[in-house]
Design a protein around this motif. Sequence first.
Motif, PDB file in Angstrom:
ATOM      1  N   SER A 126      35.063  20.347  -7.142  1.00 16.16           N
ATOM      2  CA  SER A 126      34.718  20.085  -5.747  1.00 16.16           C
ATOM      3  C   SER A 126      33.239  20.379  -5.489  1.00 16.16           C
ATOM      4  O   SER A 126      32.526  19.586  -4.871  1.00 16.16           O
ATOM      5  CB  SER A 126      35.598  20.937  -4.826  1.00 16.16           C
ATOM      6  OG  SER A 126      35.280  20.718  -3.468  1.00 16.16           O
ATOM      7  N   PHE A 150      39.716  11.574   3.399  1.00 13.81           N
ATOM      8  CA  PHE A 150      39.090  12.896   3.353  1.00 13.81           C
ATOM      9  C   PHE A 150      37.988  13.029   2.298  1.00 13.81           C
ATOM     10  O   PHE A 150      37.195  13.967   2.355  1.00 13.81           O
ATOM     11  CB  PHE A 150      40.150  13.970   3.092  1.00 13.81           C
ATOM     12  CG  PHE A 150      41.195  14.066   4.160  1.00 13.81           C
ATOM     13  CD1 PHE A 150      40.917  14.683   5.372  1.00 13.81           C
ATOM     14  CD2 PHE A 150      42.452  13.523   3.967  1.00 13.81           C
ATOM     15  CE1 PHE A 150      41.884  14.770   6.367  1.00 13.81           C
ATOM     16  CE2 PHE A 150      43.427  13.610   4.945  1.00 13.81           C
ATOM     17  CZ  PHE A 150      43.140  14.226   6.151  1.00 13.81           C
ATOM     18  N   GLY A 151      37.937  12.122   1.320  1.00  9.24           N
ATOM     19  CA  GLY A 151      36.945  12.242   0.255  1.00  9.24           C
ATOM     20  C   GLY A 151      37.480  13.048  -0.911  1.00  9.24           C
ATOM     21  O   GLY A 151      38.273  13.980  -0.727  1.00  9.24           O
ATOM     22  N   SER A 192      33.792   6.713  -0.718  1.00 13.62           N
ATOM     23  CA  SER A 192      34.070   8.137  -0.895  1.00 13.62           C
ATOM     24  C   SER A 192      32.789   8.891  -1.172  1.00 13.62           C
ATOM     25  O   SER A 192      31.703   8.348  -1.262  1.00 13.62           O
ATOM     26  CB  SER A 192      35.054   8.334  -2.055  1.00 13.62           C
ATOM     27  OG  SER A 192      34.420   7.989  -3.265  1.00 13.62           O
ATOM     28  N   THR A 193      32.919  10.182  -1.347  1.00 17.09           N
ATOM     29  CA  THR A 193      31.765  11.026  -1.627  1.00 17.09           C
ATOM     30  C   THR A 193      31.419  11.060  -3.093  1.00 17.09           C
ATOM     31  O   THR A 193      30.505  11.741  -3.506  1.00 17.09           O
ATOM     32  CB  THR A 193      32.061  12.459  -1.163  1.00 17.09           C
ATOM     33  OG1 THR A 193      33.209  12.928  -1.885  1.00 17.09           O
ATOM     34  CG2 THR A 193      32.324  12.508   0.312  1.00 17.09           C
ATOM     35  N   SER A 251      36.077  15.240  -2.889  1.00 16.22           N
ATOM     36  CA  SER A 251      35.701  16.653  -2.932  1.00 16.22           C
ATOM     37  C   SER A 251      36.657  17.504  -2.102  1.00 16.22           C
ATOM     38  O   SER A 251      37.101  18.572  -2.545  1.00 16.22           O
ATOM     39  CB  SER A 251      34.272  16.834  -2.433  1.00 16.22           C
ATOM     40  OG  SER A 251      33.914  18.199  -2.456  1.00 16.22           O
ATOM     41  N   SER A 252      36.983  17.036  -0.904  1.00 18.62           N
ATOM     42  CA  SER A 252      37.914  17.776  -0.051  1.00 18.62           C
ATOM     43  C   SER A 252      39.317  17.808  -0.650  1.00 18.62           C
ATOM     44  O   SER A 252      40.024  18.813  -0.563  1.00 18.62           O
ATOM     45  CB  SER A 252      37.970  17.140   1.347  1.00 18.62           C
ATOM     46  OG  SER A 252      36.712  17.194   1.976  1.00 18.62           O
ATOM     47  N   VAL A 253      39.713  16.700  -1.277  1.00 19.17           N
ATOM     48  CA  VAL A 253      41.029  16.647  -1.910  1.00 19.17           C
ATOM     49  C   VAL A 253      41.100  17.650  -3.064  1.00 19.17           C
ATOM     50  O   VAL A 253      42.086  18.373  -3.223  1.00 19.17           O
ATOM     51  CB  VAL A 253      41.335  15.223  -2.407  1.00 19.17           C
ATOM     52  CG1 VAL A 253      42.604  15.211  -3.253  1.00 19.17           C
ATOM     53  CG2 VAL A 253      41.500  14.280  -1.223  1.00 19.17           C
ATOM     54  N   TYR A 254      40.030  17.714  -3.865  1.00 17.27           N
ATOM     55  CA  TYR A 254      39.992  18.688  -4.957  1.00 17.27           C
ATOM     56  C   TYR A 254      40.063  20.117  -4.422  1.00 17.27           C
ATOM     57  O   TYR A 254      40.702  20.990  -5.011  1.00 17.27           O
ATOM     58  CB  TYR A 254      38.708  18.511  -5.771  1.00 17.27           C
ATOM     59  CG  TYR A 254      38.781  17.439  -6.830  1.00 17.27           C
ATOM     60  CD1 TYR A 254      39.999  16.878  -7.215  1.00 17.27           C
ATOM     61  CD2 TYR A 254      37.630  16.971  -7.457  1.00 17.27           C
ATOM     62  CE1 TYR A 254      40.067  15.897  -8.175  1.00 17.27           C
ATOM     63  CE2 TYR A 254      37.686  15.988  -8.432  1.00 17.27           C
ATOM     64  CZ  TYR A 254      38.908  15.457  -8.784  1.00 17.27           C
ATOM     65  OH  TYR A 254      38.970  14.486  -9.748  1.00 17.27           O
ATOM     66  N   LEU A 255      39.395  20.363  -3.308  1.00 19.60           N
ATOM     67  CA  LEU A 255      39.440  21.693  -2.692  1.00 19.60           C
ATOM     68  C   LEU A 255      40.858  22.015  -2.231  1.00 19.60           C
ATOM     69  O   LEU A 255      41.330  23.159  -2.359  1.00 19.60           O
ATOM     70  CB  LEU A 255      38.468  21.751  -1.511  1.00 19.60           C
ATOM     71  CG  LEU A 255      38.109  23.150  -0.982  1.00 19.60           C
ATOM     72  CD1 LEU A 255      37.432  23.966  -2.078  1.00 19.60           C
ATOM     73  CD2 LEU A 255      37.183  23.025   0.229  1.00 19.60           C
ATOM     74  N   GLY A 256      41.554  21.015  -1.700  1.00 19.87           N
ATOM     75  CA  GLY A 256      42.952  21.216  -1.321  1.00 19.87           C
ATOM     76  C   GLY A 256      43.830  21.525  -2.515  1.00 19.87           C
ATOM     77  O   GLY A 256      44.722  22.384  -2.451  1.00 19.87           O
ATOM     78  N   THR A 305      29.588  18.085  -4.218  1.00 20.33           N
ATOM     79  CA  THR A 305      29.050  18.290  -2.868  1.00 20.33           C
ATOM     80  C   THR A 305      27.846  19.225  -2.799  1.00 20.33           C
ATOM     81  O   THR A 305      27.037  19.101  -1.885  1.00 20.33           O
ATOM     82  CB  THR A 305      30.145  18.864  -1.943  1.00 20.33           C
ATOM     83  OG1 THR A 305      30.668  20.074  -2.509  1.00 20.33           O
ATOM     84  CG2 THR A 305      31.276  17.861  -1.785  1.00 20.33           C
TER      85      THR A 305
END
Length: 540
Positions: free
Chosen positions: A420, A497-498, A28-29, A500-505, A424
Amino acid sequence: MQSSTYAFKGNAAFAFQRRTFSNLLNRSTVSSSFTPLHCSPPKAMGGKLARAENGIQTVMNLSSVKARSIRAQASSGGGGDVEEEAIPLRSEGNSSGTVLPFVGVACLGAILFGYHLGVVNGALEYLAKDLGIADNTVLQGWIVSALLAGATVGSFTGGTLADKFGRTRTFQLDAIPLAIGAFLCATAQSVQTMILGRLLAGIGIGISSAIVPLYISEISPTEIRGALGSVNQLFICIGILAALIAGLPLAANPLWWRTMFGVAVIPSVLLAIGMGFSPESPRWLVQQGKVSEAEKAIKTLYGKEKVADLVRDLSTSGQGSSEPEAGWFDLFSSRYWKVVSVGAALFLFQQLAGINAVVYYSTSVFRSAGIQSDVAASALVGASNVFGTAVASSLMDKMGRKSLLLISFGGMGLSMLLLSLSFTWKALAAYSGTLAVVGTVLYVLSFSLGAGPVPALLLPEIFASRIRAKAVALSLGMHWISNFVIGLYFLSVVTKFGISSVYLGFAGVCVLAVMYIAGNVVETKGRSLEEIELALTSGA
């Protein structure tokens, strides 16, 4: 609710996926310094209860307030402003009764809710070795998930039982699977027995999740209904905290896990005994036409001087109408569907906003900032919960439920955005650990202000009396289903998705929640259940 709710009424199913998590982090990121969250409970909370009780007693002694007309914007169909004369169900003035001891008895169900959710986190590693499944993550997953499956069944069952047998009798029936489940877990010599015990305990906490907020809302005076409703959430967190503390001797005594499960039998028995001395909900009694029994309950709760007025108020508000008891399909009728959908949506937003993800990653986030102790990480999260829920309890009847929900989801969205970006944005790389901790604490604090305690409190308030028990059960069923599904697929989504992207979602979900609440949720502070029902019915 708690989930409460709820429940953070959260997802204990993450506990058994620790090995998967270790591999996941490498792909993951997330920073390579992240390591799996081991025994971080969904919630850990104590509570400034003495101060709250003093405040409650002060409110109980307020001089009586005259009945007033209310003007409410209905939440369903073509409504407009509707002015209804309604005599509130209040118990102001010098009263010889009190609801506090009976709220305390009901909250034994909330403690058991939290305890059964949290107890497996610390015990899983040790019970897996004892039962010979240390290398079988599938069976460990079944032990964890059986509780959630049982809770889903129990939450749907609780409404039917409460309508048929009454609130207090349902509590006593609920003590049976809670006690038997705990006993089977404590004495299990096989995986099958352990799973059966967890399933029964899950059914028990599912029923509790429905009837604890229902009973508290129906016996609480209007002026302190918000504060008392928040106590449900506090005791859920106390239960999870108790599970965390109960696990401390495990390192020195690997067989201690059996005692951890076994002690849950004690509050189960106390719940059954206590409800034998607790009054039934006057609202339910009047609805059943048992007026004389309702008078006795009101005398116990509010004092004999309130009996005549409150029986009259309940009867004239439609509680004792001849309308038949609502069935499950009535919840989906045009008359009730919009308000029922609000209840289900609040619990869906609560789970889809990412609370389980934040809890699951909390220890790893703290380690990235140099906090190596799992206990310290849990304590920091728990302290945020204690503070946020204590503040929410004091503001519930001042700012109102809707305002707290909007502030809560707004704060959660901003916190998710911060989390997020901390993972990143290269410009913030030097401060990523500190920002991640700040974002986690702010998120937990925001959640405990509204998204955690309010849904379980609001639901019994907005549902009409004839559908209240079943509608609360349906909404909590959606909570448990979404909880289970998120636990099942969360790691797969992060892998793809990583984080960071999940947190953004999750931040996007919080924005949608704010928009939905602003347009669909009605404010209920300062209104009796009868006032709210009249306003919503008149606007339908």
